[in-house]
Design a protein around this motif. Structure first.
Motif, PDB file in Angstrom:
ATOM      1  N   CYS A  88      11.430   7.531   3.013  1.00 33.91           N
ATOM      2  CA  CYS A  88      10.206   8.142   3.524  1.00 33.91           C
ATOM      3  C   CYS A  88       9.821   7.441   4.831  1.00 33.91           C
ATOM      4  O   CYS A  88       9.006   6.517   4.807  1.00 33.91           O
ATOM      5  CB  CYS A  88       9.096   8.013   2.479  1.00 33.91           C
ATOM      6  N   PRO A  89      10.397   7.857   5.958  1.00 33.27           N
ATOM      7  CA  PRO A  89      10.056   7.209   7.231  1.00 33.27           C
ATOM      8  C   PRO A  89       8.555   7.290   7.507  1.00 33.27           C
ATOM      9  O   PRO A  89       7.945   8.328   7.307  1.00 33.27           O
ATOM     10  CB  PRO A  89      10.855   8.003   8.271  1.00 33.27           C
ATOM     11  N   GLY A  90       7.967   6.189   7.911  1.00 34.99           N
ATOM     12  CA  GLY A  90       6.545   6.136   8.222  1.00 34.99           C
ATOM     13  C   GLY A  90       5.661   5.863   7.026  1.00 34.99           C
ATOM     14  O   GLY A  90       4.458   5.706   7.165  1.00 34.99           O
ATOM     15  N   CYS A  91       6.245   5.821   5.834  1.00 31.85           N
ATOM     16  CA  CYS A  91       5.452   5.569   4.632  1.00 31.85           C
ATOM     17  C   CYS A  91       5.114   4.081   4.507  1.00 31.85           C
ATOM     18  O   CYS A  91       5.839   3.229   4.997  1.00 31.85           O
ATOM     19  CB  CYS A  91       6.209   6.014   3.384  1.00 31.85           C
ATOM     20  N   VAL A  92       4.010   3.827   3.836  1.00 33.02           N
ATOM     21  CA  VAL A  92       3.552   2.461   3.583  1.00 33.02           C
ATOM     22  C   VAL A  92       3.854   2.131   2.126  1.00 33.02           C
ATOM     23  O   VAL A  92       3.573   2.934   1.236  1.00 33.02           O
ATOM     24  CB  VAL A  92       2.037   2.337   3.851  1.00 33.02           C
ATOM     25  N   GLN A 167       2.399   8.126   2.359  1.00 29.69           N
ATOM     26  CA  GLN A 167       2.469   8.587   3.734  1.00 29.69           C
ATOM     27  C   GLN A 167       1.047   8.650   4.285  1.00 29.69           C
ATOM     28  O   GLN A 167       0.210   9.399   3.768  1.00 29.69           O
ATOM     29  CB  GLN A 167       3.130   9.964   3.812  1.00 29.69           C
TER      30      GLN A 167
END
Length: 169
Positions: A88-92, A167
């Motif tokens: 999940c790119p950009g997920c924390v 996200q």
């Protein structure tokens, strides 16, 4: 002692590499040994209540299956975090602040706090981690969408282990 205070004590033990801590108040005496046992003695009754083995930090496992896996990175980097964050790119990542048992709901017959796809707000309870018979609510640090729940209900978790991918909105 509140769950938040206990959480802070356990985090300090891990962060500073302390192997033993004894805390005495007029109401109780608490002794914590990393990799050992925890004893709570109530005053004035002076009743020792040995708890099951509680690990404050991940301990090396000498099992052959553990040796077959790649070496784990230092505690600052979550053991499984890098792989999951790539999903999940950009997920924390929401990580476990303490060692304990992960629960998705406040009770076995209650609905889970959150499901994948749910929108969460900063400060909203995501799950509970039970540590030393104390239920610690884990709150979201950001507002966003729960993209992935990385832990199964009732599964033990380690300090710093990723629990959720969120996200940001």
């Amino acid at each position: 002692m509140t769950p938040k205070e206990l959480k802070q004590i356990l985090q300090a033990l891990v962060e500073h590499g302390v192997s033993e801590l004894t805390l005495e108040t007029p109401d109780y005496k608490l002794t914590v040994r990393r990799g050992g046992e925890v004893q709570v003695v109530a005053v004035p009754q002076v009743v020792a209540a040995p708890a099951s083995q509680v690990q404050v930090a991940p301990a090396p496992v000498p099992a052959p299956a553990a040796e077959a896996t790649p070496p784990t990175p230092p505690p600052q980097e979550a053991p499984r975090g890098g792989e999951k964050a790539e999903e999940c790119p950009g997920c924390v990542e929401v990580k476990a602040p303490i060692v304990g048992t992960f629960y998705r709901a406040p009770a076995p017959d209650a609905p889970p706090y959150v499901k994948e796809g749910d929108r969460v707000e900063k400060g909203q309870v995501l799950c509970i981690i039970e540590a030393m018979k104390l239920m610690n609510e884990i709150e979201s640090e950001i507002s966003g969408i729960v993209k992935k729940i990385l832990v199964q209900n009732g599964e033990p978790v380690e300090y710093g282990q990723p629990l959720f991918l969120i996200q940001p909105l």
